[in-house]
Scaffold this active site. Structure first.
Site, PDB file in Angstrom:
ATOM      1  CB  SER A 128      -0.804   0.164   1.379  1.00  0.00           C
ATOM      2  OG  SER A 128      -1.737  -1.166   1.585  1.00  0.00           O
ATOM      3  CB  SER A 160       0.753  -5.572   9.231  1.00  0.00           C
ATOM      4  OG  SER A 160      -0.529  -5.111   8.981  1.00  0.00           O
ATOM      5  CD  GLU A 243      -3.208  -9.693   2.061  1.00  0.00           C
ATOM      6  OE1 GLU A 243      -2.949  -9.406   0.673  1.00  0.00           O
ATOM      7  OE2 GLU A 243      -3.066  -8.900   2.848  1.00  0.00           O
ATOM      8  CG  ASN A 357     -15.140  -7.356   2.615  1.00  0.00           C
ATOM      9  OD1 ASN A 357     -13.934  -7.618   2.457  1.00  0.00           O
ATOM     10  ND2 ASN A 357     -16.035  -7.952   3.738  1.00  0.00           N
ATOM     11  CD  GLU A 358     -16.455  -1.245   1.120  1.00  0.00           C
ATOM     12  OE1 GLU A 358     -15.400  -1.786   1.274  1.00  0.00           O
ATOM     13  OE2 GLU A 358     -16.903  -0.705   2.029  1.00  0.00           O
TER      14      GLU A 358
HETATM   15  C1  LIG Z   1      -5.318  -4.189   9.725  1.00  0.00           C
HETATM   16  C2  LIG Z   1      -4.653  -3.796   8.520  1.00  0.00           C
HETATM   17  C3  LIG Z   1      -3.611  -4.041   8.182  1.00  0.00           C
HETATM   18  C4  LIG Z   1      -2.879  -3.794   6.978  1.00  0.00           C
HETATM   19  N1  LIG Z   1      -1.578  -4.362   6.582  1.00  0.00           N
HETATM   20  C5  LIG Z   1      -1.059  -3.919   5.403  1.00  0.00           C
HETATM   21  C6  LIG Z   1       0.331  -4.713   5.251  1.00  0.00           C
HETATM   22  O1  LIG Z   1       0.768  -5.411   5.903  1.00  0.00           O
HETATM   23  N2  LIG Z   1       0.925  -4.159   4.132  1.00  0.00           N
HETATM   24  C7  LIG Z   1       0.295  -3.221   3.106  1.00  0.00           C
HETATM   25  O2  LIG Z   1       0.859  -2.973   1.998  1.00  0.00           O
HETATM   26  N3  LIG Z   1      -0.746  -2.839   3.403  1.00  0.00           N
HETATM   27  C8  LIG Z   1      -1.701  -3.159   4.334  1.00  0.00           C
HETATM   28  N4  LIG Z   1      -3.010  -2.545   4.909  1.00  0.00           N
HETATM   29  C9  LIG Z   1      -3.394  -1.617   3.843  1.00  0.00           C
HETATM   30  C10 LIG Z   1      -4.548  -2.280   3.135  1.00  0.00           C
HETATM   31  O3  LIG Z   1      -4.307  -3.309   2.234  1.00  0.00           O
HETATM   32  C11 LIG Z   1      -5.489  -1.050   2.518  1.00  0.00           C
HETATM   33  O4  LIG Z   1      -6.088  -0.382   3.700  1.00  0.00           O
HETATM   34  C12 LIG Z   1      -6.609  -1.403   1.640  1.00  0.00           C
HETATM   35  O5  LIG Z   1      -6.159  -2.161   0.457  1.00  0.00           O
HETATM   36  C13 LIG Z   1      -7.647  -0.208   1.159  1.00  0.00           C
HETATM   37  O6  LIG Z   1      -6.764   0.882   0.873  1.00  0.00           O
HETATM   38  P1  LIG Z   1      -6.980   2.297   1.336  1.00  0.00           P
HETATM   39  O7  LIG Z   1      -6.871   2.013   2.960  1.00  0.00           O
HETATM   40  O8  LIG Z   1      -6.001   3.139   0.462  1.00  0.00           O
HETATM   41  O9  LIG Z   1      -8.497   2.664   1.226  1.00  0.00           O
HETATM   42  P2  LIG Z   1      -9.245   3.180  -0.500  1.00  0.00           P
HETATM   43  O10 LIG Z   1      -8.377   2.391  -1.301  1.00  0.00           O
HETATM   44  O11 LIG Z   1      -8.697   4.712  -0.355  1.00  0.00           O
HETATM   45  O12 LIG Z   1     -10.703   2.966  -0.220  1.00  0.00           O
HETATM   46  C14 LIG Z   1     -11.597   3.746   0.696  1.00  0.00           C
HETATM   47  C15 LIG Z   1     -13.004   3.308   0.509  1.00  0.00           C
HETATM   48  O13 LIG Z   1     -13.581   3.419  -0.759  1.00  0.00           O
HETATM   49  C16 LIG Z   1     -13.654   2.320  -1.277  1.00  0.00           C
HETATM   50  N5  LIG Z   1     -13.376   2.009  -2.724  1.00  0.00           N
HETATM   51  C17 LIG Z   1     -12.495   2.567  -3.257  1.00  0.00           C
HETATM   52  N6  LIG Z   1     -12.514   2.247  -4.684  1.00  0.00           N
HETATM   53  C18 LIG Z   1     -13.775   1.533  -4.955  1.00  0.00           C
HETATM   54  C19 LIG Z   1     -14.305   1.189  -5.904  1.00  0.00           C
HETATM   55  N7  LIG Z   1     -13.800   1.179  -7.328  1.00  0.00           N
HETATM   56  N8  LIG Z   1     -15.321   0.687  -6.000  1.00  0.00           N
HETATM   57  C20 LIG Z   1     -16.258   0.387  -4.799  1.00  0.00           C
HETATM   58  N9  LIG Z   1     -15.613   0.924  -3.411  1.00  0.00           N
HETATM   59  C21 LIG Z   1     -14.235   1.840  -3.658  1.00  0.00           C
HETATM   60  C22 LIG Z   1     -12.888   1.275  -0.601  1.00  0.00           C
HETATM   61  O14 LIG Z   1     -13.605   0.078  -0.607  1.00  0.00           O
HETATM   62  C23 LIG Z   1     -12.951   1.785   0.828  1.00  0.00           C
HETATM   63  O15 LIG Z   1     -14.140   1.494   1.651  1.00  0.00           O
HETATM   64  C24 LIG Z   1      -3.713  -3.002   6.071  1.00  0.00           C
HETATM   65  C25 LIG Z   1      -4.811  -2.438   6.275  1.00  0.00           C
HETATM   66  C26 LIG Z   1      -5.306  -2.571   7.732  1.00  0.00           C
HETATM   67  C27 LIG Z   1      -6.704  -2.225   7.946  1.00  0.00           C
END
Ligand SMILES: Cc1cc2nc3c(=O)[nH]c(=O)nc-3n(C[C@H](O)[C@H](O)[C@H](O)COP(=O)(O)OP(=O)(O)OC[C@H]3O[C@@H](n4cnc5c(N)ncnc54)[C@H](O)[C@@H]3O)c2cc1C
Length: 376
Positions: A128, A160, A243, A357-358
């Protein structure tokens, strides 16, 4: 259909159960999301490794026991039922290793896997970025060609356990002229490399479990590229499948939780509360269904592909429902402090990590059901 286990599985179950009884610490270890807890879990990983219990289904040459995937599922059932410590190297065992089995070179397998199996090298995932979570292909960190390898630059986030881990695997843009999904390279790098700053991010619960990584000309030799340079997306999707699918969240975890929930019901419930009883029955049935689905999945010879998204939505929602039921059963007691409360808070993150999940629902709609693409 015969759903009974054969002698090989039963024998293995007995062996694993006896081993766990002899080795699982009497007191739970501190949370692996803190420095002390991480150190204690690292030690536990070594204890497992000493008896080839880190990754039982890996071939013996890499430190496993060469058992079948069915036996691995049995191992996981016993592991969670014994209340054994959470696994600090899931990134290494469940994500990196499974990707290397598919895309790694023999040299990488021989070099990377044994230290994981021995509990010596703990891995973090560096995918990320501040502007690239759900839209992972939008990532901007770079890998620039240099003699004998690549120089990494940019920023990663939400990694993480990176504040305490040893190495990380991540995706970087190496061929900016290629398409969004095409110009990415998948690499492994040490977290104490020159040019790398690991900055912990505190969580809501105060634990320093996440980190941002700032990379400034971090050198990665060619031998640490996974798959083909510029074609990292393919290997990364195989990591993502693991994953979301069974490896990160095996059914044994939910079976052990629901068994504890049934015990809690017997101790605490008001039997006339039929609404709560029905919810308990519902999560119990969902756990059994997930277990059976697990057997079905491992009986297939091939990657389950986008079906991993179904699995991910299922286990993450099941985890929330399970913990919500426990908290409602406990009433105000559960809201003060209990392992169920901690589990509940973490279960909420399950609908976000491993791909929200979205996004999984979009994938299911478009790729499995063949529905039209939603507006982007
Ligand atoms: C406990 C935890 C551990 C994690 N560990 C790691 C790790 O070890 N390494 C790592 O690289 N990452 C890690 N992550 C990050 C995680 O992979 C991201 O948080 C996740 O992929 C969502 O990305 P974002 O936070 O940028 O949200 P965004 O992508 O900005 O999304 C925000 C919201 O918009 C919705 N959304 C976005 N695009 C769309 C679409 N096209 N259609 C419908 N809805 C949409 C999303 O579903 C979400 O609800 C971790 C996250 C958590 C919570």
């Amino acid at each position: 259909m015969d759903l009974d286990f054969g002698p090989a599985e039963e024998e293995f179950r007995t062996e694993v159960r006896a081993w766990l009884r002899a080795h699982v610490p009497a007191e739970p270890l501190p949370s692996l999301e803190t420095a002390d807890g991480f150190a204690a879990h690292r030690e536990w990983e070594r204890t497992l490794g000493a008896d080839r219990m880190v990754a039982v289904s890996w071939p013996r040459e890499y430190g496993g026991r060469g058992v079948s995937l069915l036996q691995w599922l049995v191992f996981e059932e016993e592991y969670y039922a014994a209340g054994a410590p959470g696994r600090v190297n899931q990134n290494g065992t469940d994500l990196l290793a499974t990707t290397l089995f598919r895309h790694g070179t023999p040299e990488q397998l021989a070099r990377i896997l044994p230290p994981i199996a021995a509990g010596e090298v703990i891995w973090a995932q560096a995918w990320s970025e501040p502007g690239a979570g759900s839209d992972l292909a939008g990532l901007r960190s770079t890998a620039t060609r240099t003699r004998g390898g690549w120089l990494l630059g940019g920023q990663k986030t939400w990694s993480s356990r990176a504040p305490f881990a040893d190495r990380a695997f991540g995706l970087f843009r190496s061929h900016p002229e290629a398409g969004r999904h095409r110009g990415l390279t998948y690499v492994m790098f040490p977290l104490d490399a020159d040019g790398l700053t690991v900055r912990p991010i505190g969580r809501l619960d105060g634990k320093p479990a996440f980190a941002e990584l700032f990379l400034d000309e971090v050198f990665v030799p060619d031998e640490d590229v996974i798959g083909v340079a510029g074609e990292g997306w393919k290997a990364a999707m195989s990591t993502a499948g693991n994953e979301r699918g069974l490896t990160l969240r095996p059914p044994g975890r939910f079976m052990a939780s629901v068994d504890r929930l049934v015990e809690l019901w017997r101790e605490r419930a008001d039997p006339s509360d039929t609404a709560l009883r029905d919810r308990l029955a519902d999560v119990w049935i969902r756990c059994q269904a997930y277990r059976l689905k697990g057997f079905e999945t491992i009986s297939r010879e091939d990657d389950i592909g986008v079906e991993a998204s179904l699995t991910k939505v299922f286990w993450s929602e099941l985890d929330v429902a399970l913990h919500e039921t426990a908290l409602d059963l406990l009433g105000t007691d559960g809201e003060l402090t209990s392992p169920w409360l901690e589990g509940y808070v973490f279960s909420l993150a399950g609908t976000i990590y491993a791909g929200t999940n979205e996004i999984q629902r979009n994938l299911i709609a478009e790729r499995l059901l063949g529905l039209p693409r939603g507006a982007r």
